[in-house]
Design a protein around this motif. Structure first.
Motif, PDB file in Angstrom:
ATOM      1  N   ALA A   1      -2.630  -0.926   8.561  1.00 13.38           N
ATOM      2  CA  ALA A   1      -2.404  -0.750   6.921  1.00 13.38           C
ATOM      3  C   ALA A   1      -3.787  -0.086   6.320  1.00 13.38           C
ATOM      4  N   ARG A   2      -3.204   0.781   4.635  1.00 15.61           N
ATOM      5  CA  ARG A   2      -4.958   1.528   4.056  1.00 15.61           C
ATOM      6  C   ARG A   2      -4.944   0.878   2.810  1.00 15.61           C
ATOM      7  N   LEU A   3      -4.255   0.175   2.225  1.00 13.81           N
ATOM      8  CA  LEU A   3      -3.989  -0.979   1.328  1.00 13.81           C
ATOM      9  C   LEU A   3      -5.625  -1.471   0.554  1.00 13.81           C
ATOM     10  N   LEU A   4      -7.037  -1.014   1.429  1.00 11.74           N
ATOM     11  CA  LEU A   4      -7.784  -1.492   1.165  1.00 11.74           C
ATOM     12  C   LEU A   4      -8.878  -0.759   0.327  1.00 11.74           C
ATOM     13  N   PRO A   5      -8.826  -1.055  -1.062  1.00  6.73           N
ATOM     14  CA  PRO A   5      -9.853   0.200  -1.675  1.00  6.73           C
ATOM     15  C   PRO A   5     -11.107  -0.149  -1.191  1.00  6.73           C
ATOM     16  N   ARG A   6     -11.690   2.156  -2.007  1.00  2.00           N
ATOM     17  CA  ARG A   6     -12.747   2.048  -0.481  1.00  2.00           C
ATOM     18  C   ARG A   6     -13.801   1.911  -1.905  1.00  2.00           C
ATOM     19  N   GLU A   7     -14.823   2.169  -1.173  1.00  2.00           N
ATOM     20  CA  GLU A   7     -16.093   1.325  -2.203  1.00  2.00           C
ATOM     21  C   GLU A   7     -16.934   3.605  -2.580  1.00  2.00           C
ATOM     22  N   LEU A   8     -17.189   3.718  -3.908  1.00  3.31           N
ATOM     23  CA  LEU A   8     -17.124   4.093  -4.485  1.00  3.31           C
ATOM     24  C   LEU A   8     -18.427   4.789  -5.410  1.00  3.31           C
TER      25      LEU A   8
ATOM     26  N   ASP B   1      -2.440  14.750   2.668  1.00  5.34           N
ATOM     27  CA  ASP B   1      -1.838  14.769   1.759  1.00  5.34           C
ATOM     28  C   ASP B   1      -1.236  13.207   1.887  1.00  5.34           C
ATOM     29  N   PHE B   2      -0.335  12.987   2.251  1.00  2.82           N
ATOM     30  CA  PHE B   2       0.795  10.921   1.720  1.00  2.82           C
ATOM     31  C   PHE B   2       0.661  10.947   3.264  1.00  2.82           C
ATOM     32  N   ALA B   3       1.053  11.640   4.321  1.00  4.68           N
ATOM     33  CA  ALA B   3       1.314  11.177   5.820  1.00  4.68           C
ATOM     34  C   ALA B   3      -0.248  10.405   6.532  1.00  4.68           C
ATOM     35  N   ASP B   4      -1.562  11.019   5.939  1.00  5.70           N
ATOM     36  CA  ASP B   4      -2.608  10.105   5.992  1.00  5.70           C
ATOM     37  C   ASP B   4      -3.148   9.086   5.496  1.00  5.70           C
ATOM     38  N   VAL B   5      -3.073   8.667   4.134  1.00  2.00           N
ATOM     39  CA  VAL B   5      -2.717   7.874   3.430  1.00  2.00           C
ATOM     40  C   VAL B   5      -1.809   7.144   3.806  1.00  2.00           C
TER      41      VAL B   5
ATOM     42  N   TYR C   1      -8.059   4.222 -13.253  1.00  2.00           N
ATOM     43  CA  TYR C   1      -7.240   4.473 -11.349  1.00  2.00           C
ATOM     44  C   TYR C   1      -8.482   3.905 -10.467  1.00  2.00           C
ATOM     45  N   ILE C   2      -8.184   3.221  -9.675  1.00  2.00           N
ATOM     46  CA  ILE C   2      -8.229   2.818  -8.379  1.00  2.00           C
ATOM     47  C   ILE C   2      -8.364   3.429  -7.640  1.00  2.00           C
ATOM     48  N   THR C   3      -9.097   3.675  -6.722  1.00  2.00           N
ATOM     49  CA  THR C   3      -8.788   5.103  -5.047  1.00  2.00           C
ATOM     50  C   THR C   3      -9.074   3.882  -4.487  1.00  2.00           C
ATOM     51  N   LEU C   4      -7.529   4.490  -3.449  1.00  2.00           N
ATOM     52  CA  LEU C   4      -7.610   3.744  -2.136  1.00  2.00           C
ATOM     53  C   LEU C   4      -8.295   4.779  -1.299  1.00  2.00           C
ATOM     54  N   GLY C   5      -7.411   5.402  -1.225  1.00  2.00           N
ATOM     55  CA  GLY C   5      -8.305   6.318   0.158  1.00  2.00           C
ATOM     56  C   GLY C   5      -7.711   8.082  -0.218  1.00  2.00           C
ATOM     57  N   TRP C   6      -8.233   8.714   0.505  1.00  2.00           N
ATOM     58  CA  TRP C   6      -7.457   9.844   0.470  1.00  2.00           C
ATOM     59  C   TRP C   6      -7.406  11.058   1.494  1.00  2.00           C
ATOM     60  N   GLY C   7      -6.623  12.134   2.139  1.00  2.00           N
ATOM     61  CA  GLY C   7      -6.496  12.755   2.899  1.00  2.00           C
ATOM     62  C   GLY C   7      -5.386  14.467   2.600  1.00  2.00           C
TER      63      GLY C   7
ATOM     64  N   PHE D   1     -11.196   9.883   7.261  1.00  2.00           N
ATOM     65  CA  PHE D   1     -11.262  10.439   5.871  1.00  2.00           C
ATOM     66  C   PHE D   1     -12.218   9.821   5.520  1.00  2.00           C
ATOM     67  N   GLY D   2     -12.658   8.617   6.009  1.00  2.00           N
ATOM     68  CA  GLY D   2     -13.496   7.844   5.617  1.00  2.00           C
ATOM     69  C   GLY D   2     -12.698   6.463   4.808  1.00  2.00           C
ATOM     70  N   ASN D   3     -12.058   6.571   5.172  1.00  2.00           N
ATOM     71  CA  ASN D   3     -10.500   5.469   4.641  1.00  2.00           C
ATOM     72  C   ASN D   3     -10.407   4.523   5.339  1.00  2.00           C
TER      73      ASN D   3
END
Length: 306
Positions: free
Chosen positions: A24-31, A269-273, A261-267, A57-59
């Motif tokens: 699960a990649r559902l926890l927001p990043r600290e930025l 493309d979609f496949a990475d997140v 805007y709330i950021t979950l993660g990045w990569g 990617f740091g997610n």
């Protein structure tokens, strides 16, 4: 801005599942512009194994395993967030997009400075990825914005606005399997498609761009209350500006992301997140339901002095 976030994913299976392994990649990043507190992931049935890690990617990624017989799965994340104004390039950030290409090339061969190292890291996001492949058609679409010696930031912002003006949001038209070429030709799609499209345009010119998944606070129609679960996941992108950093843009809305805007993660493309993915034994067909709430928290009222 302060928010309470709740995202629930529910699967119903036509047959029993005997074993499943999931990420699960559902926890927001600290930025620097986003602070998270009291993040909690609830899984039903209870996972026999669960651990959190940070991906390439740091997610934030939570692995969990369910080893009991089950015919449904619920994954809910709750988090309190504070968002702050994001940095934006000022008039001093005036390098042209051709200069940006040269800076990225330097980063590929020299890592003697912090800036060269950042350029080298950004080059990963200038390459093809599973959902985004470079093409001459994307170059042709982009050329009217990326004219000779034009400032990179200016061109990126015009590309962002053009996709918003020229493409129609149509959730019935595309799926995850819809090729980017079809989105370009039909001028239709959803936020994920428009993010991939803008990334493809930038990469086809040799520039770096990354895909961002997250949420945006939505407002109900005038005079109506906001319905629970009516919000949705959102996608936008970030373009790399050598010497400055990453500039977020949202072609679905023709805007530059702000505190809403709330950021979950990045990569790449979609496949990475992908928010939730895994493998399982059994299950048969499944039905998916997702409910998202991004609830603004009113500022604390201070008592007047007596």
């Amino acid at each position: 801005m302060r928010y309470q976030l709740r995202h629930t994913t529910h699967y119903d299976y036509s047959g029993s599942v005997t074993l499943s392994h999931n990420e699960a990649r559902l926890l927001p990043r600290e930025l620097p512009w986003q602070r998270c507190s009291n993040s909690e992931l609830t899984i039903t049935p209870v996972a026999v194994r669960q651990r959190e890690r940070v991906d390439f990617f740091g997610n934030r990624v939570v692995y969990f395993s369910i080893q009991e017989l089950h015919d449904s799965l619920d994954v809910t994340v709750r988090s309190n967030l504070t968002t702050l104004p994001r940095p934006l390039p000022d008039q001093r950030v005036s390098l042209s997009w051709e200069q940006a290409l040269r800076e990225l090339a330097i980063g590929a061969h020299r890592v003697s400075s912090t800036q060269s190292l950042e350029n080298m890291r950004a080059r990963l996001f200038a390459l093809d990825s599973p959902f985004v492949q470079q093409s001459l058609d994307l170059v042709d679409y982009s050329r009217r914005f990326f004219t000779r010696d034009r400032p990179l930031v200016e061109a990126v912002l015009e590309l962002n606005q053009a996709i918003f003006n020229e493409f129609t949001y149509d959730p019935e038209f595309t799926t995850l399997a819809t090729p980017l070429q079809m989105v370009l030709e039909s001028r239709r799609g959803v936020c994920q498609d428009f993010a991939h499209l803008a990334i493809g345009c930038l990469r086809s010119l040799g520039l770096a761009a990354r895909y961002i998944s997250g949420y945006m606070e939505t407002l109900p129609p005038p005079g109506q209350e906001k319905l629970l679960g009516a919000d949705a996941s959102h996608a936008w992108l970030s373009a790399y500006i050598p010497g400055w950093g990453w500039l977020d843009i949202d072609p679905t809305n023709g805007s530059v992301p702000d505190e809403r805007y709330i950021t979950l993660g990045w990569g790449r493309d979609f496949a990475d997140v992908t928010p939730l993915k895994g493998v399982m034994n059994g299950g048969g067909e499944h039905q998916l339901q997702v409910a998202v709430d991004v609830i603004p928290v009113p500022p604390e009222r201070k008592n007047p002095p007596e």
